[in-house]
Design an enzyme around this catalytic site. Structure first.
Site, PDB file in Angstrom:
ATOM      1  N   LYS A  22       0.699  -1.144   0.101  1.00  0.00           N
ATOM      2  CA  LYS A  22       0.059  -0.044  -0.124  1.00  0.00           C
ATOM      3  C   LYS A  22       0.971   1.359  -0.152  1.00  0.00           C
ATOM      4  O   LYS A  22       0.616   2.149  -0.879  1.00  0.00           O
ATOM      5  CB  LYS A  22      -1.023  -0.134   1.247  1.00  0.00           C
ATOM      6  CG  LYS A  22      -1.483   1.496   1.403  1.00  0.00           C
ATOM      7  CD  LYS A  22      -2.284   1.268   2.937  1.00  0.00           C
ATOM      8  CE  LYS A  22      -1.807   1.371   4.279  1.00  0.00           C
ATOM      9  NZ  LYS A  22      -1.504   2.877   4.501  1.00  0.00           N
ATOM     10  N   ASN A  23       1.941   1.294   0.974  1.00  0.00           N
ATOM     11  CA  ASN A  23       2.626   2.475   1.020  1.00  0.00           C
ATOM     12  C   ASN A  23       3.724   2.836   0.000  1.00  0.00           C
ATOM     13  O   ASN A  23       4.278   3.685  -0.120  1.00  0.00           O
ATOM     14  CB  ASN A  23       3.129   2.622   2.588  1.00  0.00           C
ATOM     15  CG  ASN A  23       2.088   2.819   3.421  1.00  0.00           C
ATOM     16  OD1 ASN A  23       0.862   3.140   3.001  1.00  0.00           O
ATOM     17  ND2 ASN A  23       2.524   2.493   4.919  1.00  0.00           N
ATOM     18  N   ARG A  92      -4.761  10.218   4.583  1.00  0.00           N
ATOM     19  CA  ARG A  92      -3.708  11.264   4.819  1.00  0.00           C
ATOM     20  C   ARG A  92      -2.614  11.331   3.808  1.00  0.00           C
ATOM     21  O   ARG A  92      -2.255  12.401   3.444  1.00  0.00           O
ATOM     22  CB  ARG A  92      -3.129  11.138   6.112  1.00  0.00           C
ATOM     23  CG  ARG A  92      -3.980  11.186   7.474  1.00  0.00           C
ATOM     24  CD  ARG A  92      -3.139  11.019   8.531  1.00  0.00           C
ATOM     25  NE  ARG A  92      -1.862  11.782   8.519  1.00  0.00           N
ATOM     26  CZ  ARG A  92      -2.041  13.009   9.019  1.00  0.00           C
ATOM     27  NH1 ARG A  92      -2.938  13.721   9.355  1.00  0.00           N
ATOM     28  NH2 ARG A  92      -0.891  13.737   8.985  1.00  0.00           N
ATOM     29  N   CYS A 116      -5.601  12.382  13.362  1.00  0.00           N
ATOM     30  CA  CYS A 116      -6.294  11.005  12.786  1.00  0.00           C
ATOM     31  C   CYS A 116      -6.313  10.241  14.396  1.00  0.00           C
ATOM     32  O   CYS A 116      -5.485  10.377  15.217  1.00  0.00           O
ATOM     33  CB  CYS A 116      -5.452  10.609  11.923  1.00  0.00           C
ATOM     34  SG  CYS A 116      -4.099   9.648  12.073  1.00  0.00           S
ATOM     35  N   ARG A 121      -0.006  13.922  13.892  1.00  0.00           N
ATOM     36  CA  ARG A 121       0.461  13.693  12.385  1.00  0.00           C
ATOM     37  C   ARG A 121       0.709  14.789  11.587  1.00  0.00           C
ATOM     38  O   ARG A 121      -0.138  15.182  10.803  1.00  0.00           O
ATOM     39  CB  ARG A 121      -0.256  12.598  11.577  1.00  0.00           C
ATOM     40  CG  ARG A 121       0.190  11.348  12.480  1.00  0.00           C
ATOM     41  CD  ARG A 121      -0.833  10.201  11.740  1.00  0.00           C
ATOM     42  NE  ARG A 121      -0.042   9.596  10.394  1.00  0.00           N
ATOM     43  CZ  ARG A 121      -0.392   8.858   9.697  1.00  0.00           C
ATOM     44  NH1 ARG A 121      -1.513   8.315   9.735  1.00  0.00           N
ATOM     45  NH2 ARG A 121       0.179   8.566   8.674  1.00  0.00           N
ATOM     46  N   ASP A 304       3.987   0.057  12.321  1.00  0.00           N
ATOM     47  CA  ASP A 304       3.146  -0.574  11.538  1.00  0.00           C
ATOM     48  C   ASP A 304       3.003  -2.087  11.964  1.00  0.00           C
ATOM     49  O   ASP A 304       1.739  -2.580  11.482  1.00  0.00           O
ATOM     50  CB  ASP A 304       3.096  -0.319  10.048  1.00  0.00           C
ATOM     51  CG  ASP A 304       2.875   0.862   9.637  1.00  0.00           C
ATOM     52  OD1 ASP A 304       2.131   1.830  10.398  1.00  0.00           O
ATOM     53  OD2 ASP A 304       3.189   1.498   8.479  1.00  0.00           O
ATOM     54  N   ILE A 326       6.826   6.341  17.547  1.00  0.00           N
ATOM     55  CA  ILE A 326       6.492   7.273  16.348  1.00  0.00           C
ATOM     56  C   ILE A 326       5.124   8.130  16.420  1.00  0.00           C
ATOM     57  O   ILE A 326       5.141   9.098  16.169  1.00  0.00           O
ATOM     58  CB  ILE A 326       6.338   6.137  14.941  1.00  0.00           C
ATOM     59  CG1 ILE A 326       7.874   5.370  15.227  1.00  0.00           C
ATOM     60  CG2 ILE A 326       6.384   7.110  13.866  1.00  0.00           C
ATOM     61  CD1 ILE A 326       9.061   6.046  14.676  1.00  0.00           C
ATOM     62  N   ARG A 396      -9.052  -0.764   4.390  1.00  0.00           N
ATOM     63  CA  ARG A 396      -8.034   0.241   3.897  1.00  0.00           C
ATOM     64  C   ARG A 396      -6.699  -0.291   3.243  1.00  0.00           C
ATOM     65  O   ARG A 396      -5.903   0.250   2.263  1.00  0.00           O
ATOM     66  CB  ARG A 396      -7.731   1.401   4.766  1.00  0.00           C
ATOM     67  CG  ARG A 396      -8.905   1.995   4.985  1.00  0.00           C
ATOM     68  CD  ARG A 396      -8.732   3.347   6.274  1.00  0.00           C
ATOM     69  NE  ARG A 396      -7.396   4.258   5.659  1.00  0.00           N
ATOM     70  CZ  ARG A 396      -6.958   5.125   6.277  1.00  0.00           C
ATOM     71  NH1 ARG A 396      -7.504   5.509   7.332  1.00  0.00           N
ATOM     72  NH2 ARG A 396      -5.996   5.729   5.589  1.00  0.00           N
TER      73      ARG A 396
HETATM   74  N1  EPU Z   1       5.906  14.302  11.574  1.00  0.00           N
HETATM   75  C1  EPU Z   1       6.145  15.463  11.816  1.00  0.00           C
HETATM   76  N2  EPU Z   1       6.010  16.540  10.993  1.00  0.00           N
HETATM   77  C2  EPU Z   1       5.763  16.400   9.606  1.00  0.00           C
HETATM   78  C3  EPU Z   1       5.727  14.857   9.168  1.00  0.00           C
HETATM   79  C4  EPU Z   1       5.664  14.098  10.318  1.00  0.00           C
HETATM   80  O1  EPU Z   1       6.205  15.934  13.011  1.00  0.00           O
HETATM   81  O2  EPU Z   1       5.812  17.028   8.789  1.00  0.00           O
HETATM   82  C5  EPU Z   1       6.080  13.384  12.488  1.00  0.00           C
HETATM   83  C6  EPU Z   1       4.907  12.486  12.798  1.00  0.00           C
HETATM   84  O3  EPU Z   1       3.814  13.102  13.533  1.00  0.00           O
HETATM   85  C7  EPU Z   1       5.344  11.051  13.373  1.00  0.00           C
HETATM   86  C8  EPU Z   1       6.611  11.130  12.694  1.00  0.00           C
HETATM   87  O4  EPU Z   1       7.212  12.355  12.213  1.00  0.00           O
HETATM   88  O5  EPU Z   1       5.349  11.243  14.734  1.00  0.00           O
HETATM   89  C9  EPU Z   1       6.918   9.877  11.344  1.00  0.00           C
HETATM   90  O6  EPU Z   1       5.595   9.975  10.554  1.00  0.00           O
HETATM   91  P1  EPU Z   1       5.708   9.987   9.039  1.00  0.00           P
HETATM   92  O7  EPU Z   1       5.666  11.303   8.362  1.00  0.00           O
HETATM   93  O8  EPU Z   1       6.902   9.086   8.684  1.00  0.00           O
HETATM   94  O9  EPU Z   1       4.283   9.337   8.919  1.00  0.00           O
HETATM   95  P2  EPU Z   1       3.415   9.309   7.676  1.00  0.00           P
HETATM   96  O10 EPU Z   1       4.442   9.392   6.518  1.00  0.00           O
HETATM   97  O11 EPU Z   1       2.691  10.037   7.736  1.00  0.00           O
HETATM   98  C10 EPU Z   1       3.822   6.726   6.673  1.00  0.00           C
HETATM   99  C11 EPU Z   1       2.850   5.574   6.549  1.00  0.00           C
HETATM  100  C12 EPU Z   1       2.372   4.977   7.767  1.00  0.00           C
HETATM  101  C13 EPU Z   1       3.499   4.661   8.822  1.00  0.00           C
HETATM  102  C14 EPU Z   1       4.632   5.922   8.982  1.00  0.00           C
HETATM  103  C15 EPU Z   1       5.554   5.376   9.793  1.00  0.00           C
HETATM  104  C16 EPU Z   1       2.238   6.139   4.273  1.00  0.00           C
HETATM  105  C17 EPU Z   1       1.094   6.398   3.255  1.00  0.00           C
HETATM  106  N3  EPU Z   1       2.056   6.080   5.514  1.00  0.00           N
HETATM  107  O12 EPU Z   1       2.983   7.820   7.272  1.00  0.00           O
HETATM  108  O13 EPU Z   1       1.510   3.912   7.415  1.00  0.00           O
HETATM  109  O14 EPU Z   1       2.923   4.324  10.167  1.00  0.00           O
HETATM  110  O15 EPU Z   1       4.864   6.417   7.627  1.00  0.00           O
HETATM  111  O16 EPU Z   1       6.372   4.326   9.292  1.00  0.00           O
HETATM  112  O17 EPU Z   1       3.356   5.854   3.784  1.00  0.00           O
HETATM  113  C18 EPU Z   1      -0.082   2.457   7.860  1.00  0.00           C
HETATM  114  O18 EPU Z   1       0.219   1.947   6.829  1.00  0.00           O
HETATM  115  O19 EPU Z   1      -0.782   1.759   8.707  1.00  0.00           O
HETATM  116  C19 EPU Z   1       0.385   3.654   8.221  1.00  0.00           C
HETATM  117  C20 EPU Z   1      -0.231   4.697   9.411  1.00  0.00           C
END
Ligand code: EPU
Length: 417
Positions: A22-23, A92, A116, A121, A304, A326, A396
């Site tokens: 998915k990701n 998101r 969320c 996030r 995850d 995280i 999802r």
């Molecule tokens: N964060 C910030 N500021 C930002 C971006 C992130 O503070 O601008 C923080 C977040 O709040 C969090 C940490 O950085 O505490 C890491 O978040 P990240 O941005 O890496 O998460 P994401 O990109 O929104 C992706 C996956 C998630 C997975 C996370 C962590 C996708 C579409 N989603 O989310 O997948 O948990 O990385 O590995 O790639 C899932 O598949 O169930 C899922 C939630």
């Protein structure tokens, strides 16, 4: 809202094929905004989140066709530069179209995702990076409004490695003028997969998979032709399914190299994960022992997989201390596992799980994607019937999980409502 009725206690046995990630699929779909033409993405899983991204691209003016795991996206020029709240609030990852839209068309209006179920996030790091590359960004009535003439290269440092943030900036920087350097970049296999996809389109990305990524911008890109990697979290979920039911599952297409931290940790608990010619063979080698866990950015243990690991620890010998680093609210499955007889206490970001002899089936409610998976796993191992409500969360991110589990011998029924 569909439910799953699971009658636990059957060891799962047989072979199952893991779907595309998915990701990795969602950013590849967003990358089609970067250039006009006919894009081909293979090994695409049929998931609600993929459908949501499909709807978003269609809303923007693209043509999307999807058959037999192959997606063909035709971009004849984006006509609508808005990602509306209705779509972003359900997924998101819609934020992934922001970077490509600004880089290719110089404008974008994307709803702010908001909080969320698993935490606040924020997307501040995405915006900081794009601003450094020359985008002018304003927040207006819940929307990110961005404008730019051609983006330029920049030195960007993330104080937290962000997966979709790294992906957004890699896509934007591919069409920027000059070199962009991302420090403390996310190193997840999905980031590497996207970099490979972009490089095949003609981008010049170096170092994906390491903490520093350099991107030399190019003037234009070719259409995408890419096969997404197998889903490592689905693979990990099947490994736990084999262990928690005392069965043996061969997971076809599994890529062990993407799961080193997960496999190492599970092996410490007594699970065997042998590589086979077709993927991985997982089974319980000895009674499951409790082990402590801390979630970390890749190559650490993925957040995850935390909920699924916790389901296994509920039935382990001893006490496991699980620390989620995280996301601040990713223990929503705990209250539901407790309804099944688990002995878990939470203090802030730490869950202490005392293994019990058995879990008992109960009606439970899914709260997010990975929490749902942990409840399904617990239900497969529990005595009696477990009814998992709100499984749209599961749909999802897992392709036909109930059907796949059924082929492995699980007693699991989808109740359509
Ligand atoms: N964060 C910030 N500021 C930002 C971006 C992130 O503070 O601008 C923080 C977040 O709040 C969090 C940490 O950085 O505490 C890491 O978040 P990240 O941005 O890496 O998460 P994401 O990109 O929104 C992706 C996956 C998630 C997975 C996370 C962590 C996708 C579409 N989603 O989310 O997948 O948990 O990385 O590995 O790639 C899932 O598949 O169930 C899922 C939630």
């Amino acid at each position: 809202m569909d439910q799953l009725l699971i009658t636990g206690g059957r060891p799962l046995k047989g072979a199952v094929k893991v779907s595309g990630a998915k990701n990795a699929t969602l950013p590849a779909m967003a990358a089609t905004v970067l250039t006009e033409g006919r894009h081909i993405i293979r090994n695409v899983p049929l998931l609600r989140d993929v459908k949501t991204m499909d709807r978003l691209l269609v809303h923007m003016g693209m043509d999307v066709r999807f058959e037999n795991s192959t997606m063909i996206i035709t971009n004849r020029g984006v006509r609508n530069f808005e990602a509306p709240y209705d779509l972003v609030k359900t997924m998101r990852a819609s934020i992934l179209v922001l970077g490509p839209m600004i880089a290719r068309y110089g404008r974008a209006r994307v709803s702010l995702p908001g909080g969320c179920a698993i935490g606040a996030r924020p997307v501040n790091l995405h915006l900081m990076g794009l601003e450094k590359m020359g985008a002018r960004i304003e927040l207006n009535q819940g929307y990110i409004e961005a404008r730019a003439s051609r983006l330029h290269g920049a030195d960007i440092y993330f104080d937290i490695p962000t997966v979709t943030g790294t992906e957004n900036l890699m896509m934007a920087a591919s069409l920027a003028k000059g070199v962009t350097r991302i420090e403390n970049a996310a190193r997840e296999p999905e980031v590497v997969d996207l970099a490979e996809a972009l490089n095949n389109m003609g981008a010049r990305i170096y170092g994906a998979g390491e903490s520093i990524i350099n991107i030399e911008g190019v003037d234009e890109l070719n259409p995408l032709n890419h096969t997404v990697i197998p889903d490592r979290i689905e693979t990990g979920t099947f490994i736990v399914a084999a262990a928690i039911t005392g069965g043996e599952i061969e997971i076809l297409n599994a890529r062990a190299e993407h799961l080193e931290a997960v496999i190492t940790k599970l092996e410490e608990t007594g699970v065997a994960c042998d590589t086979s010619a077709r993927g991985l063979r997982a089974y319980k080698r000895s009674p499951i022992q409790a082990r402590d866990l801390k979630t970390m950015p890749y190559p650490g243990f993925p957040t995850d997989m935390q909920a699924q690991f916790m389901a296994l620890m509920c039935l382990a010998e001893g006490t496991s201390v699980i620390r989620e680093t995280i996301f601040e609210n990713r223990f929503m499955h705990v209250a539901e596992l407790k309804r099944m007889g688990a002995d878990i206490t939470i203090e802030g970001s730490i869950a202490t799980v005392k293994g019990v002899k058995a879990l008992k089936g109960a009606p439970v409610m899914a709260t997010d994607l990975r929490a749902s998976a942990s409840l399904v796993l617990a239900g497969l191992a529990a005595e009696g019937e477990t009814l998992v409500d709100r499984i749209y969360h599961l749909d999802r991110g897992y392709e036909r999980l109930d059907d796949k589990l059924k082929t492995l011998g699980a007693r699991i029924e989808r109740i359509k409502r």
